[in-house]
Design a protein around this motif. Structure first.
Motif, PDB file in Angstrom:
ATOM      1  N   VAL A 127       0.834  -1.207   0.000  1.00  0.00           N
ATOM      2  CA  VAL A 127       0.000   0.000   0.000  1.00  0.00           C
ATOM      3  C   VAL A 127       0.870   1.259   0.000  1.00  0.00           C
ATOM      4  O   VAL A 127       0.522   2.273  -0.608  1.00  0.00           O
ATOM      5  CB  VAL A 127      -0.956  -0.023   1.205  1.00  0.00           C
ATOM      6  CG1 VAL A 127      -1.730   1.281   1.316  1.00  0.00           C
ATOM      7  CG2 VAL A 127      -1.927  -1.190   1.085  1.00  0.00           C
ATOM      8  N   MET A 128       2.025   1.190   0.643  1.00  0.00           N
ATOM      9  CA  MET A 128       2.947   2.332   0.648  1.00  0.00           C
ATOM     10  C   MET A 128       3.367   2.684  -0.784  1.00  0.00           C
ATOM     11  O   MET A 128       3.355   3.857  -1.188  1.00  0.00           O
ATOM     12  CB  MET A 128       4.174   1.986   1.493  1.00  0.00           C
ATOM     13  CG  MET A 128       5.236   3.049   1.559  1.00  0.00           C
ATOM     14  SD  MET A 128       6.682   2.408   2.481  1.00  0.00           S
ATOM     15  CE  MET A 128       7.708   3.866   2.566  1.00  0.00           C
ATOM     16  N   GLY A 129       3.743   1.653  -1.560  1.00  0.00           N
ATOM     17  CA  GLY A 129       4.139   1.899  -2.945  1.00  0.00           C
ATOM     18  C   GLY A 129       2.998   2.441  -3.778  1.00  0.00           C
ATOM     19  O   GLY A 129       3.178   3.347  -4.601  1.00  0.00           O
ATOM     20  N   ARG A 130       1.807   1.899  -3.568  1.00  0.00           N
ATOM     21  CA  ARG A 130       0.652   2.384  -4.338  1.00  0.00           C
ATOM     22  C   ARG A 130       0.319   3.833  -3.961  1.00  0.00           C
ATOM     23  O   ARG A 130      -0.075   4.627  -4.826  1.00  0.00           O
ATOM     24  CB  ARG A 130      -0.548   1.487  -4.092  1.00  0.00           C
ATOM     25  CG  ARG A 130      -0.419   0.108  -4.740  1.00  0.00           C
ATOM     26  CD  ARG A 130      -1.657  -0.720  -4.473  1.00  0.00           C
ATOM     27  NE  ARG A 130      -1.568  -2.024  -5.107  1.00  0.00           N
ATOM     28  CZ  ARG A 130      -2.498  -2.971  -4.990  1.00  0.00           C
ATOM     29  NH1 ARG A 130      -3.561  -2.745  -4.236  1.00  0.00           N
ATOM     30  NH2 ARG A 130      -2.364  -4.133  -5.597  1.00  0.00           N
ATOM     31  N   LEU A 131       0.457   4.168  -2.683  1.00  0.00           N
ATOM     32  CA  LEU A 131       0.179   5.540  -2.264  1.00  0.00           C
ATOM     33  C   LEU A 131       1.151   6.510  -2.931  1.00  0.00           C
ATOM     34  O   LEU A 131       0.753   7.607  -3.352  1.00  0.00           O
ATOM     35  CB  LEU A 131       0.279   5.658  -0.741  1.00  0.00           C
ATOM     36  CG  LEU A 131       0.174   7.079  -0.175  1.00  0.00           C
ATOM     37  CD1 LEU A 131      -1.135   7.733  -0.597  1.00  0.00           C
ATOM     38  CD2 LEU A 131       0.304   7.063   1.342  1.00  0.00           C
ATOM     39  N   ALA A 132       2.410   6.125  -3.037  1.00  0.00           N
ATOM     40  CA  ALA A 132       3.368   6.991  -3.726  1.00  0.00           C
ATOM     41  C   ALA A 132       2.934   7.231  -5.171  1.00  0.00           C
ATOM     42  O   ALA A 132       3.028   8.357  -5.687  1.00  0.00           O
ATOM     43  CB  ALA A 132       4.767   6.363  -3.679  1.00  0.00           C
ATOM     44  N   VAL A 133       2.430   6.187  -5.830  1.00  0.00           N
ATOM     45  CA  VAL A 133       1.923   6.338  -7.197  1.00  0.00           C
ATOM     46  C   VAL A 133       0.740   7.303  -7.220  1.00  0.00           C
ATOM     47  O   VAL A 133       0.631   8.166  -8.097  1.00  0.00           O
ATOM     48  CB  VAL A 133       1.521   4.962  -7.775  1.00  0.00           C
ATOM     49  CG1 VAL A 133       0.816   5.133  -9.113  1.00  0.00           C
ATOM     50  CG2 VAL A 133       2.745   4.073  -7.941  1.00  0.00           C
ATOM     51  N   MET A 134      -0.177   7.156  -6.235  1.00  0.00           N
ATOM     52  CA  MET A 134      -1.332   8.051  -6.184  1.00  0.00           C
ATOM     53  C   MET A 134      -0.890   9.511  -6.029  1.00  0.00           C
ATOM     54  O   MET A 134      -1.431  10.412  -6.668  1.00  0.00           O
ATOM     55  CB  MET A 134      -2.246   7.678  -5.011  1.00  0.00           C
ATOM     56  CG  MET A 134      -2.821   6.291  -5.017  1.00  0.00           C
ATOM     57  SD  MET A 134      -3.814   5.902  -6.446  1.00  0.00           S
ATOM     58  CE  MET A 134      -2.684   4.784  -7.300  1.00  0.00           C
ATOM     59  N   ARG A 135       0.076   9.748  -5.162  1.00  0.00           N
ATOM     60  CA  ARG A 135       0.556  11.120  -4.960  1.00  0.00           C
ATOM     61  C   ARG A 135       1.153  11.666  -6.253  1.00  0.00           C
ATOM     62  O   ARG A 135       0.955  12.834  -6.609  1.00  0.00           O
ATOM     63  CB  ARG A 135       1.602  11.148  -3.841  1.00  0.00           C
ATOM     64  CG  ARG A 135       1.030  10.914  -2.452  1.00  0.00           C
ATOM     65  CD  ARG A 135       2.132  10.916  -1.399  1.00  0.00           C
ATOM     66  NE  ARG A 135       1.586  10.774  -0.048  1.00  0.00           N
ATOM     67  CZ  ARG A 135       2.332  10.694   1.051  1.00  0.00           C
ATOM     68  NH1 ARG A 135       3.673  10.742   0.954  1.00  0.00           N
ATOM     69  NH2 ARG A 135       1.773  10.573   2.232  1.00  0.00           N
ATOM     70  N   ASP A 136       1.892  10.822  -6.961  1.00  0.00           N
ATOM     71  CA  ASP A 136       2.509  11.258  -8.209  1.00  0.00           C
ATOM     72  C   ASP A 136       1.439  11.590  -9.245  1.00  0.00           C
ATOM     73  O   ASP A 136       1.498  12.630  -9.907  1.00  0.00           O
ATOM     74  CB  ASP A 136       3.429  10.153  -8.726  1.00  0.00           C
ATOM     75  CG  ASP A 136       4.199  10.588  -9.960  1.00  0.00           C
ATOM     76  OD1 ASP A 136       4.835  11.658  -9.915  1.00  0.00           O
ATOM     77  OD2 ASP A 136       4.160   9.862 -10.967  1.00  0.00           O
ATOM     78  N   MET A 137       0.448  10.708  -9.388  1.00  0.00           N
ATOM     79  CA  MET A 137      -0.608  10.933 -10.369  1.00  0.00           C
ATOM     80  C   MET A 137      -1.481  12.127  -9.991  1.00  0.00           C
ATOM     81  O   MET A 137      -2.130  12.722 -10.851  1.00  0.00           O
ATOM     82  CB  MET A 137      -1.458   9.669 -10.516  1.00  0.00           C
ATOM     83  CG  MET A 137      -0.678   8.471 -11.034  1.00  0.00           C
ATOM     84  SD  MET A 137      -1.648   6.937 -11.079  1.00  0.00           S
ATOM     85  CE  MET A 137      -2.692   7.242 -12.500  1.00  0.00           C
ATOM     86  N   ASP A 138      -1.495  12.477  -8.702  1.00  0.00           N
ATOM     87  CA  ASP A 138      -2.282  13.618  -8.231  1.00  0.00           C
ATOM     88  C   ASP A 138      -1.499  14.927  -8.300  1.00  0.00           C
ATOM     89  O   ASP A 138      -1.979  15.962  -7.835  1.00  0.00           O
ATOM     90  CB  ASP A 138      -2.751  13.355  -6.793  1.00  0.00           C
ATOM     91  CG  ASP A 138      -3.978  14.176  -6.426  1.00  0.00           C
ATOM     92  OD1 ASP A 138      -4.766  14.518  -7.328  1.00  0.00           O
ATOM     93  OD2 ASP A 138      -4.164  14.463  -5.231  1.00  0.00           O
ATOM     94  N   GLY A 139      -0.273  14.862  -8.830  1.00  0.00           N
ATOM     95  CA  GLY A 139       0.506  16.073  -9.030  1.00  0.00           C
ATOM     96  C   GLY A 139       1.494  16.404  -7.941  1.00  0.00           C
ATOM     97  O   GLY A 139       2.200  17.415  -8.038  1.00  0.00           O
ATOM     98  N   ASP A 140       1.598  15.584  -6.891  1.00  0.00           N
ATOM     99  CA  ASP A 140       2.544  15.840  -5.804  1.00  0.00           C
ATOM    100  C   ASP A 140       3.811  15.023  -6.030  1.00  0.00           C
ATOM    101  O   ASP A 140       4.096  14.052  -5.318  1.00  0.00           O
ATOM    102  CB  ASP A 140       1.915  15.488  -4.447  1.00  0.00           C
ATOM    103  CG  ASP A 140       0.818  16.453  -4.057  1.00  0.00           C
ATOM    104  OD1 ASP A 140       0.863  17.596  -4.532  1.00  0.00           O
ATOM    105  OD2 ASP A 140      -0.072  16.062  -3.290  1.00  0.00           O
ATOM    106  N   ALA A 141       4.582  15.433  -7.054  1.00  0.00           N
ATOM    107  CA  ALA A 141       5.742  14.635  -7.452  1.00  0.00           C
ATOM    108  C   ALA A 141       6.792  14.568  -6.350  1.00  0.00           C
ATOM    109  O   ALA A 141       7.379  13.504  -6.116  1.00  0.00           O
ATOM    110  CB  ALA A 141       6.355  15.216  -8.728  1.00  0.00           C
ATOM    111  N   ASP A 142       7.059  15.669  -5.664  1.00  0.00           N
ATOM    112  CA  ASP A 142       8.104  15.658  -4.631  1.00  0.00           C
ATOM    113  C   ASP A 142       7.712  14.747  -3.463  1.00  0.00           C
ATOM    114  O   ASP A 142       8.539  13.989  -2.949  1.00  0.00           O
ATOM    115  CB  ASP A 142       8.359  17.084  -4.133  1.00  0.00           C
ATOM    116  CG  ASP A 142       9.026  17.951  -5.195  1.00  0.00           C
ATOM    117  OD1 ASP A 142       9.702  17.381  -6.080  1.00  0.00           O
ATOM    118  OD2 ASP A 142       8.863  19.181  -5.156  1.00  0.00           O
ATOM    119  N   GLU A 143       6.433  14.823  -3.022  1.00  0.00           N
ATOM    120  CA  GLU A 143       5.984  13.926  -1.954  1.00  0.00           C
ATOM    121  C   GLU A 143       6.056  12.479  -2.402  1.00  0.00           C
ATOM    122  O   GLU A 143       6.405  11.586  -1.624  1.00  0.00           O
ATOM    123  CB  GLU A 143       4.544  14.282  -1.561  1.00  0.00           C
ATOM    124  CG  GLU A 143       4.391  15.559  -0.769  1.00  0.00           C
ATOM    125  CD  GLU A 143       2.961  15.716  -0.260  1.00  0.00           C
ATOM    126  OE1 GLU A 143       2.314  14.696   0.023  1.00  0.00           O
ATOM    127  OE2 GLU A 143       2.510  16.858  -0.151  1.00  0.00           O
TER     128      GLU A 143
END
Length: 921
Positions: free
Chosen positions: A651-667
């Motif tokens: 879930v940690m890895g998937r959350l990072a993908v969600m943040r990236d797709m949502d425009g929060d590339a640095d997070e």
């Protein structure tokens, strides 16, 4: 330009009948008791029935919407904080779902005006269980039959995710219906779907409380259904012995410090006249009662009341089943299955038949004299075989635990430490060179390869050689090997092992046996993880079809339910990857709704289903909701299961993908960097799961405009996947496509086009021209062609194929569909179709404004293009207004205040301006 994200191929409670919270006045007397006539919501208090440490129980009249007598329990605790309020809300929803003849129906629940939680339940005119049995001198067999019905009611609650936590005779009322005793379990007011014995919120009755609930296990242990099994064991002891086990000890809590005193010992210590009285009360001669207790009931009660809950009956239904076996004269699970015991039970059930057989046997004994010696020898051989079988069972269990506990990380570290120790001892001057080599190597990868080559392959050969005459043991061992292969990322090899086990079990047990279907489900999961989606789907559908015929009252119903849920998950994941995305998402939503209605909110299987659904949402463009679910899941799993638990890491890895797709590339980069480090340490840098995470990190670095970091990492992942899976494997093609996106963004469009054409040619064949993954690449290819300066007619020809396909299979609002629409508008601008370009760009601008956050600036690239189109149409004033609102803010921004996105937008405007200028020339 979009890119594929790698992922591991695999919250609200659903509405119930509704227990709306209602508040009303509750004018209590000085001692806290409500007087007759007091109102709580629609309920008028009539009389106090009882009170205890948790609160009071009243007889009350419900005034609307129906008139009836009810029992109302008002809990003593007031002013629930947020955590208790959440628990109370979950409890009342769970309690509303229970429907069983042995459970008093909960009608309503809420809080009073002054903050007291309350439950309203069916009013039972009955006596506590023990009093009912004692006042009627109920015989032993009738007591046990009655107790079996109690266990069935408890099991029903457990299947709904509810642990009672206060089972005692006073909470089991017995009334008579048509002359037959009917037990009703009441007072679920402190029930919970899961609670820890951490010293807080501890509730229940000490004499009936399990050691873990009493906090005598050291604390921090989650209370589960086996705590209720312990309480049932105490009640069973009391029903038979006439007193609680603690009554024989020095303190009431002493029972929790060791396993319970055997029933028969309590009877033996009574004076003869008291023992005779108890025997008469149970309708059994004293000698027979002692024999029954020592032979069987001692074992049943002892197992139910084990201090170590792992040694208790696993469920209330298992306890009920053993008591029913006692009543039916069949061997009990709790009693060691010696031949003498089994034979004695057989004789008890078939006395007449055995007597007749004995008479016939006496007539032929003379002719069997010479056979006795041979029979004796055969019996001895059988004893030896049974002893050997028991030993093999232990060996198999040991080997299984060893295989399943393989620690790749630990082995890799051990390998590194061993090399350092040897070099340090024999050639210490070479240590710097060794450290340099180890810094670039993955010892966990070496350990994984060694385990596969030397341990697992040898294990499978040894199973074939040494367990050919023990098929059940061989199957168990092969399953363990398959599980390890799956954990090591050797999915195709695991599928082969599971297929063999499923085939052998089908031949030995039948196609519809639970064990066979569990093996087929493992096979289906391995196929899906090996990207054999069609095969995995077919297997999962077969499992679902066969598992649907399971009897609803099966003793192993929980295992059947888990099997059906896992098969449904596997089928949905396969459907999604086969391109049936809408149907797969709908199936996952339905599965989540069904599971959340019967499982506790923290149930691991339910969390898995929710994670599957959120991933599908993200891949279909519903990024914001998918991210919200993953943020919640990650926080819960990290707190409950730990930061390095495998499920937490997924879930940690998937959350990072969600943040990236949502425009929060640095997070996204920060979280994914941590995820990759954990994966490399635990599994190795080239484990398939770690490669997924490294590929995702490269994509996130690209979106953060850190191309110099992203490119070498992406090329390492591409090289590893090509070596492991082949040049045309789906994972390899996905990484090649992501590298193409990187090259295009860096201006190396010629190289990018070559890679995209390779990927596109492969995907048009497999998974096919209309698959969502293929549509994704079609759009990417049009984008790269445009940025490479290909003639607008060529780009439009590609868009004529890509855009309708994206709208059909990805959806109108998908980010990739939106990207294709932007490229189409820009290409019309290049081709001189100014009016069409202006109209399309204006529509895009309007949509972006409607979806933008309040403080989000306009899109300067689309604004610049729209102004250019309006200039060409002679609409200079409109063009100037667009430039002033959408572009000028970026041009006026000082260079030291621009972020990576600002810099990239300026570069895109320059790129589009250059493309237009080149075409004019």
């Amino acid at each position: 330009m979009g890119h594929d994200h790698d992922e591991d191929p695999r919250d609200d409670l659903a509405p119930t009948e509704g227990l709306p919270g209602r508040a009303g006045p509750s004018a209590a007397s000085a001692d806290g008791v409500l007087p007759p006539g007091a109102m709580i919501g629609h309920y008028r208090i009539e009389a106090l029935l009882g009170r205890g440490g948790m609160g009071e129980v009243y007889r009350a009249q419900q005034l609307q919407p129906v008139h009836r007598t009810v029992a109302l329990k008002r809990l003593r605790q007031r002013r629930l904080d947020a955590r208790h309020l959440a628990h109370f809300e979950i409890e009342r929803q769970l309690l509303a779902q229970m429907r069983h003849p042995a459970i008093a129906q909960v009608h309503d629940a809420g809080t009073t005006g002054d903050g007291h939680p309350y439950f309203v339940m069916e009013y039972i005119e009955g006596e506590p269980l023990t009093r009912y049995c004692e006042t009627r001198a109920l015989p032993l067999r009738e007591r046990l039959a009655l107790f079996v019905r109690v266990c069935e009611g408890v099991q029903h609650a457990h299947q709904k995710g509810v642990v009672h936590r206060d089972l005692k005779p006073g909470n089991i009322l017995v009334s008579e219906v048509d002359g037959r005793p009917l037990p009703k379990i009441i007072d679920f007011g402190i029930a919970t779907a899961g609670q820890r014995s951490d010293g807080h919120d501890r509730a229940g009755t000490p004499d009936y409380m399990s050691p873990e609930q009493a906090g005598l296990d050291g604390g921090g242990v989650e209370i589960d259904t086996r705590s209720d099994v312990y309480s049932l064991g105490v009640m069973l002891y009391e029903l038979i012995a006439g007193h609680r086990p603690a009554a024989d000890l020095s303190t009431d809590r002493a029972i929790h410090t060791c396993d319970a005193t055997p029933l028969s010992q309590g009877l033996d210590t009574l004076p003869p006249e008291a023992a005779d009285l108890r025997a008469r009360q149970l309708g059994t001669p004293r000698g027979d009662l002692r024999r029954i207790m020592r032979g069987e009931l001692d074992w049943v009660v002892a197992r139910a009341m084990r201090r170590d809950r792992a040694e208790r009956y696993p469920s209330a239904s298992a306890l009920a089943a053993d008591l029913q076996r006692f009543l039916d004269g069949r061997p009990l699970e709790a009693v060691p299955a010696t031949r003498r015991y089994v034979w004695r039970k057989f004789l008890g059930r078939h006395r007449l038949a055995v007597a007749a057989t004995a008479a016939v046997a006496l007539a032929v004994l003379a002719g069997l004299g010479l056979s006795l010696y041979g029979l004796q020898q055969a019996t001895e051989q059988r004893r030896i075989a049974e002893q050997r079988s028991a030993e093999l069972e232990k060996v198999a269990a040991f080997q299984q635990s060893m295989l399943e506990a393989v620690d790749i990380e630990g082995m890799g570290l051990g390998l590194s430490d061993g090399l350092r120790e040897q070099i340090g001892h024999h050639a210490p001057e070479r240590m710097p060179q060794l450290d340099a080599v180890l810094a670039k190597a993955s010892t966990a990868d070496l350990a994984r390869a060694a385990i596969d080559r030397h341990l697992l392959a040898n294990a499978l050969a040894a199973i074939d050689r040494d367990f050919a005459d023990q098929p059940a043991l061989a199957e168990r061992l092969r399953l363990s090997v398959g599980d390890v292969q799956l954990a090591l990322g050797l999915s195709a090899a695991a599928a082969t092992v599971f297929e063999r086990v499923a085939t052998e079990r089908e031949a030995r047990l039948g196609a519809d046996h639970l064990d066979t279907l569990q093996a087929r489900q493992a096979w289906a999961q391995a196929d899906v993880e090996a990207n054999a989606f069609a095969d995995g789907r077919a297997l999962a559908e077969d499992v679902l079809a066969r598992a649907g015929s399971m009897p609803p009252d099966a003793a192993d119903a929980a295992e059947w339910n888990d099997l059906r849920l896992e098969a449904a998950r596997t089928r949905a994941i396969a459907m999604f990857n086969l391109g049936e995305r809408e149907a797969a998402r709908a199936a996952q939503q339905a599965l989540y709704d069904d599971a959340s209605a019967v499982r506790a909110p923290g149930d691991p299987a339910l969390l898995n289903v929710q994670a599957d659904l959120a991933l599908s949402m993200a891949r279909m463009g519903d990024i914001a909701e998918a991210r919200r679910i993953h943020e919640d899941l990650y926080a819960r799993l990290r707190d409950v299961r730990g930061a390095e638990d495998n499920r937490t890491l997924v879930v940690m890895g998937r959350l990072a993908v969600m943040r990236d797709m949502d425009g929060d590339a640095d997070e996204a980069v920060a979280l994914q960097t941590e995820r990759v480090a954990l994966g490399e340490r635990k599994l190795g840098a080239e484990h398939p799961f770690t490669l997924n995470e490294r590929g995702n990190l490269a994509n996130m670095l690209l979106n953060a405009h850190r191309i110099d970091e992203a490119e070498p990492l992406m090329r390492e992942v591409l090289d590893a996947r090509a070596r492991q899976f082949g040049e045309d494997a789906p994972a390899t093609l996905r990484t090649r496509l992501n590298l193409a996106a990187l090259l295009a963004r860096d201006g190396r469009t010629a190289e990018a086009l070559v890679l995209e054409e390779e990927v596109l040619a492969a995907r048009r064949v497999d998974p096919g021209p209309r698959h969502p993954d293929t549509a994704f690449v079609e759009v990417n290819h049009a984008t790269t062609m445009h940025r490479a300066g290909r003639p607008p007619a060529e780009v439009q020809a590609q868009l004529a194929r890509a855009l309708p396909l994206a709208r059909e299979v990805l959806g109108e609002g998908h980010p990739q569909t939106r990207a294709a629409e932007r490229i189409q508008a820009l290409t019309w601008l290049q081709a001189g179709h100014d009016a069409r370009a202006a109209a399309a760009l204006a529509d895009i601008r309007t949509l972006q404004q409607a979806e933008a956050e309040p403080d989000e600036p306009p899109d300067p690239v689309m604004g610049w293009a729209l102004a250019e189109a309006l200039d060409r149409l002679g609409r200079d004033a409109e063009a100037d207004a667009i430039r002033a609102s959408d572009v000028q803010w970026l041009l006026d921004l000082p260079a030291d205040q621009r972020d990576a996105d600002d810099t990239a937008d300026l570069a895109r405007i320059d790129e589009e301006r250059s493309l237009l200028a080149a075409l004019r020339r």
